[in-house]
Design a protein around this motif. Structure first.
Motif, PDB file in Angstrom:
ATOM      1  N   TRP A 149       0.829  -1.207   0.000  1.00  0.00           N
ATOM      2  CA  TRP A 149       0.000   0.000   0.000  1.00  0.00           C
ATOM      3  C   TRP A 149       0.861   1.255   0.000  1.00  0.00           C
ATOM      4  CZ3 TRP A 149      -4.215  -1.889  -1.534  1.00  0.00           C
ATOM      5  CH2 TRP A 149      -4.751  -3.068  -1.002  1.00  0.00           C
ATOM      6  N   ARG A 150       0.493   2.206  -0.836  1.00  0.00           N
ATOM      7  CA  ARG A 150       1.172   3.505  -0.879  1.00  0.00           C
ATOM      8  C   ARG A 150       0.753   4.348   0.327  1.00  0.00           C
ATOM      9  NH1 ARG A 150      -1.360   3.365  -5.846  1.00  0.00           N
ATOM     10  NH2 ARG A 150      -2.597   5.147  -5.141  1.00  0.00           N
ATOM     11  N   GLU A 151       1.523   5.369   0.613  1.00  0.00           N
ATOM     12  CA  GLU A 151       1.223   6.225   1.759  1.00  0.00           C
ATOM     13  C   GLU A 151      -0.119   6.923   1.600  1.00  0.00           C
ATOM     14  OE1 GLU A 151       3.331   9.575   4.638  1.00  0.00           O
ATOM     15  OE2 GLU A 151       4.341   8.884   2.828  1.00  0.00           O
ATOM     16  N   ASP A 152      -0.445   7.368   0.389  1.00  0.00           N
ATOM     17  CA  ASP A 152      -1.727   8.055   0.199  1.00  0.00           C
ATOM     18  C   ASP A 152      -2.904   7.098   0.399  1.00  0.00           C
ATOM     19  OD1 ASP A 152      -0.709   7.005  -2.452  1.00  0.00           O
ATOM     20  OD2 ASP A 152      -2.696   7.616  -3.107  1.00  0.00           O
ATOM     21  N   GLU A 153      -2.723   5.824   0.022  1.00  0.00           N
ATOM     22  CA  GLU A 153      -3.789   4.841   0.235  1.00  0.00           C
ATOM     23  C   GLU A 153      -4.016   4.612   1.730  1.00  0.00           C
ATOM     24  OE1 GLU A 153      -3.706   1.762  -3.435  1.00  0.00           O
ATOM     25  OE2 GLU A 153      -1.826   1.861  -2.322  1.00  0.00           O
ATOM     26  N   LEU A 154      -2.920   4.468   2.464  1.00  0.00           N
ATOM     27  CA  LEU A 154      -3.038   4.260   3.902  1.00  0.00           C
ATOM     28  C   LEU A 154      -3.658   5.475   4.583  1.00  0.00           C
ATOM     29  CD1 LEU A 154       0.415   2.566   4.588  1.00  0.00           C
ATOM     30  CD2 LEU A 154      -1.817   1.440   4.552  1.00  0.00           C
ATOM     31  N   LYS A 155      -3.242   6.645   4.178  1.00  0.00           N
ATOM     32  CA  LYS A 155      -3.766   7.865   4.797  1.00  0.00           C
ATOM     33  C   LYS A 155      -5.276   7.965   4.608  1.00  0.00           C
ATOM     34  CE  LYS A 155      -2.978  12.864   5.041  1.00  0.00           C
ATOM     35  NZ  LYS A 155      -2.774  12.869   6.510  1.00  0.00           N
ATOM     36  N   THR A 156      -5.755   7.642   3.399  1.00  0.00           N
ATOM     37  CA  THR A 156      -7.199   7.688   3.142  1.00  0.00           C
ATOM     38  C   THR A 156      -7.939   6.685   4.027  1.00  0.00           C
ATOM     39  OG1 THR A 156      -6.802   8.376   0.855  1.00  0.00           O
ATOM     40  CG2 THR A 156      -8.977   7.484   1.370  1.00  0.00           C
ATOM     41  N   LEU A 157      -7.395   5.465   4.132  1.00  0.00           N
ATOM     42  CA  LEU A 157      -7.993   4.449   4.999  1.00  0.00           C
ATOM     43  C   LEU A 157      -8.063   4.935   6.447  1.00  0.00           C
ATOM     44  CD1 LEU A 157      -6.367   1.060   3.908  1.00  0.00           C
ATOM     45  CD2 LEU A 157      -8.805   1.603   3.864  1.00  0.00           C
ATOM     46  N   PHE A 158      -6.958   5.476   6.921  1.00  0.00           N
ATOM     47  CA  PHE A 158      -6.876   5.854   8.330  1.00  0.00           C
ATOM     48  C   PHE A 158      -7.748   7.065   8.643  1.00  0.00           C
ATOM     49  CE2 PHE A 158      -2.307   3.974   8.248  1.00  0.00           C
ATOM     50  CZ  PHE A 158      -2.848   2.696   8.182  1.00  0.00           C
ATOM     51  N   GLU A 159      -7.922   7.946   7.669  1.00  0.00           N
ATOM     52  CA  GLU A 159      -8.822   9.084   7.869  1.00  0.00           C
ATOM     53  C   GLU A 159     -10.260   8.592   8.058  1.00  0.00           C
ATOM     54  OE1 GLU A 159      -8.712  12.394   8.229  1.00  0.00           O
ATOM     55  OE2 GLU A 159      -6.525  12.309   8.394  1.00  0.00           O
ATOM     56  N   ILE A 160     -10.636   7.596   7.266  1.00  0.00           N
ATOM     57  CA  ILE A 160     -11.981   7.022   7.411  1.00  0.00           C
ATOM     58  C   ILE A 160     -12.130   6.391   8.788  1.00  0.00           C
ATOM     59  CG2 ILE A 160     -13.542   5.204   6.570  1.00  0.00           C
ATOM     60  CD1 ILE A 160     -12.314   5.705   3.753  1.00  0.00           C
ATOM     61  N   CYS A 161     -11.107   5.648   9.216  1.00  0.00           N
ATOM     62  CA  CYS A 161     -11.172   4.980  10.521  1.00  0.00           C
ATOM     63  C   CYS A 161     -11.208   5.999  11.663  1.00  0.00           C
ATOM     64  CB  CYS A 161      -9.987   4.033  10.684  1.00  0.00           C
ATOM     65  SG  CYS A 161     -10.073   2.586   9.606  1.00  0.00           S
ATOM     66  N   LYS A 162     -10.423   7.042  11.546  1.00  0.00           N
ATOM     67  CA  LYS A 162     -10.423   8.079  12.581  1.00  0.00           C
ATOM     68  C   LYS A 162     -11.774   8.773  12.660  1.00  0.00           C
ATOM     69  CE  LYS A 162      -7.804  12.131  14.141  1.00  0.00           C
ATOM     70  NZ  LYS A 162      -6.635  13.007  13.860  1.00  0.00           N
ATOM     71  N   LYS A 163     -12.346   9.077  11.503  1.00  0.00           N
ATOM     72  CA  LYS A 163     -13.638   9.756  11.434  1.00  0.00           C
ATOM     73  C   LYS A 163     -14.724   8.972  12.164  1.00  0.00           C
ATOM     74  CE  LYS A 163     -16.964  11.224   7.863  1.00  0.00           C
ATOM     75  NZ  LYS A 163     -17.184  11.273   6.382  1.00  0.00           N
ATOM     76  N   HIS A 164     -14.640   7.644  12.093  1.00  0.00           N
ATOM     77  CA  HIS A 164     -15.690   6.793  12.673  1.00  0.00           C
ATOM     78  C   HIS A 164     -15.218   6.053  13.923  1.00  0.00           C
ATOM     79  CE1 HIS A 164     -18.230   7.715   9.262  1.00  0.00           C
ATOM     80  NE2 HIS A 164     -17.220   7.398   8.453  1.00  0.00           N
ATOM     81  N   ASN A 165     -14.090   6.491  14.474  1.00  0.00           N
ATOM     82  CA  ASN A 165     -13.596   5.959  15.750  1.00  0.00           C
ATOM     83  C   ASN A 165     -13.370   4.451  15.701  1.00  0.00           C
ATOM     84  OD1 ASN A 165     -12.711   6.660  18.325  1.00  0.00           O
ATOM     85  ND2 ASN A 165     -14.653   6.067  19.284  1.00  0.00           N
ATOM     86  N   VAL A 166     -12.675   4.010  14.646  1.00  0.00           N
ATOM     87  CA  VAL A 166     -12.391   2.591  14.428  1.00  0.00           C
ATOM     88  C   VAL A 166     -10.924   2.311  14.757  1.00  0.00           C
ATOM     89  CG1 VAL A 166     -12.251   0.771  12.672  1.00  0.00           C
ATOM     90  CG2 VAL A 166     -14.151   2.405  12.628  1.00  0.00           C
ATOM     91  N   TYR A 167     -10.681   1.314  15.586  1.00  0.00           N
ATOM     92  CA  TYR A 167      -9.312   0.881  15.849  1.00  0.00           C
ATOM     93  C   TYR A 167      -8.719   0.235  14.585  1.00  0.00           C
ATOM     94  CZ  TYR A 167      -9.743   1.383  20.957  1.00  0.00           C
ATOM     95  OH  TYR A 167      -9.900   1.864  22.235  1.00  0.00           O
ATOM     96  N   VAL A 168      -7.424   0.466  14.356  1.00  0.00           N
ATOM     97  CA  VAL A 168      -6.712  -0.172  13.250  1.00  0.00           C
ATOM     98  C   VAL A 168      -5.691  -1.153  13.822  1.00  0.00           C
ATOM     99  CG1 VAL A 168      -5.196   0.152  11.255  1.00  0.00           C
ATOM    100  CG2 VAL A 168      -6.977   1.860  11.778  1.00  0.00           C
ATOM    101  N   ILE A 169      -5.820  -2.407  13.427  1.00  0.00           N
ATOM    102  CA  ILE A 169      -4.876  -3.467  13.804  1.00  0.00           C
ATOM    103  C   ILE A 169      -4.113  -3.816  12.526  1.00  0.00           C
ATOM    104  CG2 ILE A 169      -4.617  -5.795  14.718  1.00  0.00           C
ATOM    105  CD1 ILE A 169      -7.522  -5.384  15.922  1.00  0.00           C
ATOM    106  N   SER A 170      -2.863  -3.370  12.416  1.00  0.00           N
ATOM    107  CA  SER A 170      -2.107  -3.482  11.166  1.00  0.00           C
ATOM    108  C   SER A 170      -1.164  -4.682  11.218  1.00  0.00           C
ATOM    109  CB  SER A 170      -1.319  -2.192  10.924  1.00  0.00           C
ATOM    110  OG  SER A 170      -0.692  -2.217   9.667  1.00  0.00           O
ATOM    111  N   ASP A 171      -1.480  -5.699  10.431  1.00  0.00           N
ATOM    112  CA  ASP A 171      -0.647  -6.899  10.311  1.00  0.00           C
ATOM    113  C   ASP A 171       0.414  -6.629   9.248  1.00  0.00           C
ATOM    114  OD1 ASP A 171       0.527  -9.303   9.629  1.00  0.00           O
ATOM    115  OD2 ASP A 171      -1.340 -10.370   9.264  1.00  0.00           O
ATOM    116  N   GLU A 172       1.682  -6.493   9.698  1.00  0.00           N
ATOM    117  CA  GLU A 172       2.772  -6.137   8.787  1.00  0.00           C
ATOM    118  C   GLU A 172       3.852  -7.212   8.762  1.00  0.00           C
ATOM    119  OE1 GLU A 172       3.928  -1.985   9.294  1.00  0.00           O
ATOM    120  OE2 GLU A 172       1.892  -1.453   9.923  1.00  0.00           O
ATOM    121  N   ILE A 173       3.422  -8.454   8.845  1.00  0.00           N
ATOM    122  CA  ILE A 173       4.385  -9.552   8.942  1.00  0.00           C
ATOM    123  C   ILE A 173       5.254  -9.694   7.690  1.00  0.00           C
ATOM    124  CG2 ILE A 173       2.853 -11.384   8.085  1.00  0.00           C
ATOM    125  CD1 ILE A 173       4.041 -13.184  10.302  1.00  0.00           C
TER     126      ILE A 173
END
Length: 388
Positions: free
Chosen positions: A177-201
């Motif tokens: 994932w590119r940085e802009d893709e992640l930022k868009t995802l995280f903005e949505i999660c922040k807006k709706h108070n969603v925890y992000v569990i990032s599996d980066e294995i």
């Protein structure tokens, strides 16, 4: 680069080669499924473990500062991400960790969202813990995948989603994932108070112009985000049962610590720590050799299938060593398992495992092995499909 040593793992109690009955109902298939390598671990790892075994005492173990320091240095030098020691926690595995986070951060009945197709233990982590699984399909454009942000946000709102398990890099689609893709995802999660569990294995296994962007390095979302990684995929150390949990937020660390205190699994075995520390200290050249081998292997897959079965769609491999292949041009969905397993005699991960019948024409093929093993598998696939 360190020379790679390929190991014949048959008859070594290896799940991939010797433990096929549970998933396939038979043994003796050419193994290209479980995500580990048929490659001897870095020499520095083997030497460190030999030294520990030779002293012959396997009592209680004190985790050395050098363990955390080796990981922190690796993240800084390879990913430009500065991890603080107090953020680091232990888990026996990444799968175990996202199970624990689902329990620690959500309540029974809460909704948890994932992007499908995705690594199937994500589903188990949600459903086996009495949470509601919500799937937002990635958009597939001739094998290249991207996130459907509209669908993602719509489903978060409709289902009052409490947590999101992100796969970064993505297994099985092969996206980094590119940085802009992640930022868009995280903005949505922040807006709706969603925890992000990032599996980066798979974060060290990226190719070409596709650098891994640590989720915790993107913007200001750390109060709702955790990351999980491990040396297991990078250095083939899954048997060490040692994964690294990164929790910058003090409140989330408190939730994690309280949960772990209740189950009393606060540290792992010394073999895992010793192997991990040695890998992060000495394994860089070995990893470059492994990545070069994987690139050679994926080139063989792509070139062979383009020549022999041009209708097959092979997703671009930006990250991981897992090749996502769509056979729909040649094999009906309801015949894929019969053809691949019975005619081609291959053990692969089947597409429906990653999200249901809509992925039934896909297979996931593990390329972390010798080119010889890849040729056997791909050539068998070509021969089997051509004989239909």
């Amino acid at each position: 680069m360190e020379e790679l040593i390929y190991v014949d793992r048959k008859n070594t109690n290896c799940v991939k080669w010797d433990g096929q009955t549970g998933m396939f109902g038979e043994e003796g298939l050419h193994a290209m499924w479980v995500a580990d390598m048929d490659i001897r671990a870095p020499k520095g790892v083997v030497d460190a473990l030999k030294e520990y075994v030779e002293q012959g005492v396997f009592g209680y173990y004190k985790i050395p500062d050098a363990y955390n320091e080796a990981f922190i240095k690796w993240e800084r030098e390879h990913h430009g991400f500065e991890v603080q020691k107090e953020w680091i926690r232990f888990s026996p595995g990444v799968v175990c960790a996202f199970h624990w986070f689902v329990k620690a951060l959500t309540e029974p009945g809460d909704a948890v969202i994932v992007n499908t197709p995705v690594y199937y233990p994500f589903f188990h982590a949600v459903e086996s813990n009495d949470r509601k699984l919500i799937c937002s399909d990635l958009i597939n454009e001739n094998g290249k995948y991207r996130i459907d942000y509209d669908d993602f946000e719509k489903k978060i709102v409709e289902n009052d989603v409490k947590a999101y398990i992100l796969c970064s890099p993505h297994n099985p689609a092969g996206r980094v994932w590119r940085e802009d893709e992640l930022k868009t995802l995280f903005e949505i999660c922040k807006k709706h108070n969603v925890y992000v569990i990032s599996d980066e294995i798979h974060h060290d296994l990226v190719f070409g112009d596709h650098p891994h962007i640590p989720s915790l390095s993107v913007g200001d979302y750390a109060d709702r985000m955790v990351a999980i990684t491990a040396p297991s995929k990078t250095f083939n150390l899954a048997g060490g049962q040692n994964s690294i949990v990164i929790i910058p937020d003090e409140k989330i660390r408190g939730k994690w610590d309280a949960f772990v205190d209740g189950i009393r699994i606060e540290m792992g075995n010394p073999f895992g720590y010793i192997a991990a520390e040695a890998a992060y200290r000495t394994g860089s050249d070995w990893l470059e050799a492994v990545k070069a081998q994987i690139q050679e292997n994926v080139n063989y897959v792509r070139e062979t299938l383009e020549r022999e079965l041009p209708g097959v769609i092979v997703s671009p491999l930006e990250g991981t060593y897992l090749c996502w292949i769509d056979l729909k041009a040649y094999v009906p969905a309801d015949q894929v398992k019969e053809v691949v397993q019975k005619k081609c005699h291959l053990a692969v991960d089947f597409g429906d495992w990653f999200g249901g019948e809509r992925f039934q024409t896909f297979i996931r093929m593990n390329l972390a092995t010798s080119l010889e093993n890849v040729k056997i598998g791909v050539d068998a696939l070509v021969e089997g499909i051509k004989s239909l």
